[in-house]
Write an enzyme that holds these catalytic residues in place. Sequence first.
Site, short mmCIF file in Angstrom:
data_model
loop_
_atom_site.label_atom_id
_atom_site.label_comp_id
_atom_site.label_asym_id
_atom_site.label_seq_id
_atom_site.Cartn_x
_atom_site.Cartn_y
_atom_site.Cartn_z
N GLY A 49 0.78 -1.30 -0.05
CA GLY A 49 0.01 0.00 0.10
C GLY A 49 0.69 1.38 0.19
CD GLN A 54 3.18 5.90 2.90
OE1 GLN A 54 2.25 5.52 2.23
NE2 GLN A 54 4.14 5.14 3.19
CB CYS A 97 4.78 2.48 7.68
SG CYS A 97 4.49 3.76 6.69
CG LEU A 98 6.59 1.15 1.71
CD1 LEU A 98 5.84 1.36 0.16
CD2 LEU A 98 7.70 -0.03 1.57
CG HIS A 139 -0.80 1.28 7.21
ND1 HIS A 139 -0.24 0.87 8.28
CD2 HIS A 139 -0.20 2.03 6.35
CE1 HIS A 139 1.14 1.41 7.84
NE2 HIS A 139 1.27 2.23 6.98
CD GLU A 140 -1.05 2.61 2.63
OE1 GLU A 140 -0.69 3.87 2.52
OE2 GLU A 140 -0.34 1.69 2.86
CG HIS A 143 0.21 6.72 5.12
ND1 HIS A 143 1.23 7.42 6.14
CD2 HIS A 143 0.27 5.75 5.34
CE1 HIS A 143 2.02 6.45 6.37
NE2 HIS A 143 1.65 5.23 5.90
#
Length: 176
Positions: A49, A54, A97-98, A139-140, A143
């Site tokens: 994701g 991000q 997480c990225l 999660h996304e 963000h």
Amino acid sequence: MSDEKLPILLVPDARLRQKARPVGSGDDDAVRALAPRMLATMYAAPGIGLAAPQIGSNLRLIVVDVAGKEEPPAPMVLVNPEITAMTKEMAVREEGCLSLPGQFADVERPERIKLRWLELDGTKREMEADGLLGVCLQHEIDHLNGVLFVDHLSALKRNMMLRKLAKDLKSRTRDE
């Protein structure tokens, strides 16, 4: 359709804490250009994701693909996603997480959600999601609201994780 990858912002970049603005009709071209690049970035990372904040874009846009390595890709692009309902039952799942590379922790979230969003062509969609997809979507969407998965942890765990990340990033830049 460009598959050019984009740089992923890392904590503590302040842009990760900003609330993204809704995608409007004037954003159509930008979103259509951004979505394939976000997917390429997510796949290359590799991740399941990625939210527009991000990669430095302040738009309510996310991409996800929770298909396993043995399955064909199943990318989803969600414009202005919003959770409309969630169960009281909670589930715990490990998240990463990225924007916090190498950091993982168990996070408790609603077990099942209902959400709505727009497709790139403007089609309205709704679905229910649970399991890995449900967690990834929550999660996304977090963000988009300036919330990171570490915000769901105790202050002690969060601070330990953020200190470890800062140390890891400092040694990585020293080694390059």
